[in-house]
Design an enzyme around this catalytic site. Structure first.
Site, PDB file in Angstrom:
ATOM      1  N   HIS A 122       0.708  -1.136  -0.003  1.00  0.00           N
ATOM      2  CA  HIS A 122      -0.031  -0.177  -0.044  1.00  0.00           C
ATOM      3  C   HIS A 122       1.002   1.007  -0.156  1.00  0.00           C
ATOM      4  CE1 HIS A 122       1.095   0.554   4.233  1.00  0.00           C
ATOM      5  NE2 HIS A 122       0.895  -0.751   4.427  1.00  0.00           N
TER       6      HIS A 122
ATOM      7  N   THR B 200       0.483   3.459  12.731  1.00  0.00           N
ATOM      8  CA  THR B 200      -0.565   2.460  13.069  1.00  0.00           C
ATOM      9  C   THR B 200      -1.214   3.278  14.291  1.00  0.00           C
ATOM     10  OG1 THR B 200       1.140   1.329  14.501  1.00  0.00           O
ATOM     11  CG2 THR B 200       0.537   0.296  12.159  1.00  0.00           C
TER      12      THR B 200
END
Ligand SMILES: *[C@@H]1O[C@H](CO)[C@@H](O)[C@H](O)[C@H]1NC(C)=O
Ligand SMILES: *[C@@H]1O[C@H](CO)[C@@H](O)[C@H](O)[C@H]1NC(C)=O
Ligand SMILES: *[C@@H]1O[C@H](CO)[C@@H](O)[C@H](O)[C@H]1NC(C)=O
Ligand SMILES: *[C@@H]1O[C@H](CO)[C@@H](O)[C@H](O)[C@H]1NC(C)=O
Ligand SMILES: *[C@@H]1O[C@H](CO)[C@@H](O)[C@H](O)[C@H]1NC(C)=O
Ligand SMILES: *[C@@H]1O[C@H](CO)[C@@H](O)[C@H](O)[C@H]1NC(C)=O
Ligand SMILES: *[C@H]1O[C@@H](CO)[C@H](O)[C@@H](O)[C@@H]1NC(C)=O
Length: 461
Positions: free
Chosen positions: A77, A83
């Protein structure tokens, strides 16, 4: 190459100053070469580097006497926010600094006004742009096939991966629609493979219990910890001395370094963040090596079960290359792979979207870095010393590997090449020629590790 004022600005050589003409900054990213601002540091951010075209000892253009008959792209990606767990830690580190330091000066001055605003998990606008560029670049490289066929596309199910596939499709479609000679047929995402627990997904590891939870799952952490104790103390001492009042831990120093790539890719143009200049070029090389240790000992040859996580995809690749049913007893979903609607074998173009960890396992299952000696946990190795292996060279944001089949004059058999972020891999184990090409049978023969299931038998021991 001539350096214009604008290019010097984009490269960060000259800064802006009030009252003078400020050239419009050039984009740091472009379709062909990828990210090129301050390459002496930005190409050393491990998996947080934005894609850049990696130097190749073997010319990576399609040889003039060959035509491409097949092209698989395996893509990570695009650039994302940290995160969720990391974003909370970065925020806390900034809070800790702001609470304890009363004044910021010099290269730290920006911290006075800096507010932590990074999100979590999703693509940034810069990352979306990267994926469109990747789709355009793939179309251009494989236009001979792409103008008359449509890639079969699979994505792992996490939002940022599916959105990356969609943006890549946008770039491919834009290039194809502008091609007068194309058939004007456009792709869409054909299969989304679930990342839910227990799902068989060759684009996302999770099934192999011993790998996920066994003692080997901490090898990467301990290798990184050893390396941190070598390279971080000097940085820690300097920063804690410069930032009077705060006492940052070694882990928090790494967080401060992480904030350089993450703030950079949070900028729509990829403008280099001021966090980056808090560290030297050598320190960025050491940081890049720290990230390479994580991938190598987490998912690569440094982990006994790492490459095994890439076996399922490798067996799917063999099926596509040879147009024969998938033979695998690891992480493939047999329901999907035995159905020509969800796993066709007659396509010329395939695109799969995944994550850095899974791509690392797949590269090692393919044996692409078998010539790399085990990475030291006490001395940083350059890419010259690792046969072209580093996290930044292999799995940056927007990373892409191409597996292409070529039909070449003077060769009865089809030839195979593997190209990772524009670097042609010299496929030693199948006797590649000077252009990195192996015959299809020799390439498939070299993949005995995957064909025999790797060490999948140890997964549930
Ligand atoms: C950062 O943490 C503070 C609490 O310390 C919180 O109010 C704020 O919303 C957080 N910001 C982000 C972007 O997560
Ligand atoms: C395999 O794929 C099918 C079709 O998408 C799905 O219904 C099933 O849950 C999957 N099985 C596993 C074990 O992943
Ligand atoms: C560091 O590397 C040495 C030599 O390869 C090895 O014996 C040791 O176990 C490694 N330590 C860690 C914590 O990874
Ligand atoms: C900083 O923290 C470390 C570890 O908690 C501690 O040993 C050290 O004394 C602290 N230094 C200062 C200057 O407070
Ligand atoms: C999923 O993988 C496991 C382990 O290889 C296997 O036992 C199971 O049959 C697979 N399920 C499907 C639907 O392919
Ligand atoms: C790479 O090395 C592994 C471990 O030695 C071996 O099992 C595998 O067959 C090799 N792969 C290739 C393509 O040479
Ligand atoms: C100052 O910030 C608080 C809140 O983040 C921390 O708990 C303290 O440890 C910190 N103090 C120092 C010396 O860094």
């Amino acid at each position: 190459m001539a350096f214009t004022a604008a290019s010097l600005f984009a490269l960060g050589v000259i800064g802006s100053s009030s009252g003078t003409f400020i050239p419009k900054p050039q984009a740091c990213d472009n379709i062909q070469a990828g990210y090129q601002c301050q390459p002496q540091i930005s190409h050393f951010w491990g998996q947080y580097s934005p894609f850049f075209s990696v130097p190749s000892e073997i010319p990576n253009n399609i040889p003039l006497t060959c035509s491409v008959t097949f092209a698989q792209i395996l893509s990570r990606h695009g650039a994302r926010d940290p995160t969720a767990s990391k974003t909370a830690k970065y925020n806390a580190t900034i809070t800790k600094i702001k609470k304890n330091v009363s004044s910021f000066s010099g290269k730290y001055a920006f911290l006075a006004d800096y507010e932590y605003t990074l999100g979590a998990d999703q693509l940034t606008d810069f990352g979306r742009q990267q994926m469109e560029y990747s789709g355009e670049k793939y179309y251009q490289r494989y236009a001979g096939l792409a103008r008359k066929s449509v890639p079969f596309i699979r994505s792992s199910s996490e939002d940022r991966v599916v959105e990356s596939a969609e943006k890549w499709i946008d770039g491919f479609t834009e290039a194809k629609s502008g091609d007068w000679w194309s058939d004007k047929r456009y792709p869409s995402v054909d299969v989304v493979i679930s990342e839910a627990t227990g799902s068989n997904n060759t684009l996302n590891h999770d099934l192999c219990t011993t790998f996920e939870n066994g003692p080997d799952s901490t090898i990467a952490d301990s290798a990184q910890k050893t390396w941190v104790s070598v390279f971080v103390p000097a940085i820690q001492q300097r920063i804690n001395n410069d930032l009077r009042g705060v006492n940052l831990t070694q882990t928090e120093i790494i967080y401060l370094m992480d904030l350089c790539p993450f703030n950079t890719v949070a900028s729509p143009t990829g403008a280099i963040s001021p966090f980056c200049s808090l560290f030297t070029e050598t320190e960025w090389q050491d940081y890049g090596y720290y990230e390479s240790l994580n991938k190598y000992y987490g998912y690569g040859a440094g982990n006994p079960l790492g490459p095994t996580q890439g076996v399922g995809f490798t067996n799917e690749l063999i099926a596509r290359l040879t147009k024969k049913q998938v033979q695998d007893h690891t992480s493939t979903n047999r329901t999907l792979d035995s159905n020509s609607a969800t796993f066709p074998l007659d396509r010329a173009l395939y695109a799969d979207f995944s994550h850095d960890n899974d791509m690392t396992a797949i590269f090692f299952a393919l044996g692409l870095y078998n010539g790399t000696a085990p990475l030291s946990n006490t001395t940083a190795q350059t890419t010259q010393q690792t046969n072209g292996y580093s996290a930044a060279y292999t799995v940056p944001f927007g990373a892409r590997a191409y597996v292409e089949k070529l039909q070449c004059l003077g060769h009865a058999e089809e030839l195979v090449r593997v190209i990772v972020n524009d670097r042609v891999i010299p496929l030693k184990s199948c006797g590649a020629d000077w252009l990195g090409r192996c015959s299809l049978p020799a390439f498939v023969d070299s993949l005995s590790f995957a064909k025999s299931g790797g060490a999948w038998g140890s997964c549930f021991a």
